[in-house]
Design an enzyme around this catalytic site. Structure first.
Site, PDB file in Angstrom:
ATOM      1  CG  HIS A 172      42.791  16.522 -22.924  1.00  0.00           C
ATOM      2  ND1 HIS A 172      42.087  17.394 -23.738  1.00  0.00           N
ATOM      3  CD2 HIS A 172      42.096  16.456 -21.764  1.00  0.00           C
ATOM      4  CE1 HIS A 172      41.008  17.823 -23.091  1.00  0.00           C
ATOM      5  NE2 HIS A 172      40.986  17.268 -21.895  1.00  0.00           N
ATOM      6  CB  ALA A 176      39.303  11.431 -34.458  1.00  0.00           C
ATOM      7  CG  HIS A 229      45.020  21.333 -29.717  1.00  0.00           C
ATOM      8  ND1 HIS A 229      44.943  20.099 -30.332  1.00  0.00           N
ATOM      9  CD2 HIS A 229      43.741  21.789 -29.641  1.00  0.00           C
ATOM     10  CE1 HIS A 229      43.682  19.829 -30.630  1.00  0.00           C
ATOM     11  NE2 HIS A 229      42.938  20.827 -30.219  1.00  0.00           N
TER      12      HIS A 229
END
Length: 308
Positions: free
Chosen positions: A99, A44, A101
């Site tokens: 932000h 999420a 990954h």
């Protein structure tokens, strides 16, 4: 995309420049803050990040997406140095919310151990109870392809749904060490636990996302003021849902849970969940079925020497 990003950066820097060469930017203590949200896939994270984007103009901070080539969570050594330098010294982007990954990166290895640097950097994380790579990520681009279902793949022992694919939460929290990405490494699990406790400001769990946001708003209002109400009222717009999502059968889940890799990932999840619930229990109270944040619960006394 890179050209556009460079252009946007130049525009922002020009707005902070006064008639000629860049001036040294002096930041208030409240603004000298950076949040790093290293997003674990399928937790999420997009829903949560959208809230940061919606609040950034109102709360006056910058949001920057860390876009790595092919979404590789491991940065090269030179990129690690560049990234640390950017985050710690790019004053025009402070306060900033980064932000992407990427796996955990230990800043202390690359910058002097100064209190000011350590105080101005916070880490957020997210967890999910069972990480299984979304089937549509691998096959969904071609709706006409003759592909097996996830259940059929697991039953046949296919490589695309092997237990090794579950090794995701642990390496993201473990970091950039080689052993972190050694599937099934007990050292990696323990290192991930250590980092979660010692290096992260707060790690939430996907199924309790609203509580995670509520705690962040209480602790970091500079960034998250209004986040809880935004999440509650705009929940439908923030949550991304996979179309025609079919859950695995009980047989498939049972087979995956037999693997040592799943057991280690689940152990890490349970560890994260317990820590999150511990933090929440000391920060909120329940009244009439609703949670509310506790007011300041400490004060100072016996202050000496007494002033005249």
């Amino acid at each position: 995309e890179r050209a556009i990003a460079r252009h946007e950066v130049r525009e922002i820097e020009q707005r902070h420049t006064v008639d000629g060469p860049r001036q040294d930017v002096t930041l208030d203590e409240e603004d000298d803050v950076v949040i790093i949200y290293n997003r674990v896939p399928k937790t999420a994270s997009t829903s949560f990040t959208n809230i940061a984007y919606d609040l950034c103009a109102k709360n006056k901070y910058h949001v920057l997406h860390i876009n790595t080539t092919k979404n590789n969570p491991v940065m090269s050594l030179q990129d690690q140095v560049r990234f640390v330098k950017n985050v710690t010294s790019w004053k025009e982007m402070k306060p900033g919310f980064y932000h992407g990954h990427i796996s955990y990166l230990d800043f202390a290895k690359y910058v002097p151990l100064e209190v000011s640097v350590e105080q101005s950097r916070l880490r957020l994380g997210s967890q999910c109870p069972l990480v299984v790579k979304s089937w549509e990520l691998q096959f969904g681009k071609n709706p006409h392809a003759d592909i097996p279902t996830f259940d059929e793949c697991v039953a046949a022992g296919g490589s695309d749904c092997a237990p090794e694919k579950l090794w995701l939460q642990i390496p993201f929290f473990c970091g950039h060490s080689s052993e972190c990405w050694n599937v099934g490494s007990r050292w990696a699990l323990e290192q991930a636990k250590y980092n979660l406790i010692n290096e992260y400001f707060l790690v939430g769990v996907t199924e309790e996302l609203e509580d995670f946001i509520m705690l962040l708003e209480a602790a970091l209002p500079r960034f998250f003021r209004g986040a809880t109400e935004l999440y509650r009222t705009g929940k439908k717009s923030h949550l991304r849902k996979t179309t025609e999502k079919k859950l695995p059968t009980k047989e498939t889940i049972a087979k995956l849970q037999q693997s040592e890799i799943w057991k280690m990932e689940n152990e890490f999840y349970e560890f994260a969940l317990e820590q999150f619930q511990f933090v929440r229990a000391h920060a909120v109270r329940e009244k009439d079925g609703e949670l509310y944040i506790l007011a300041q619960n400490f004060f100072y006394e016996k202050i000496y020497p007494k002033s005249n």
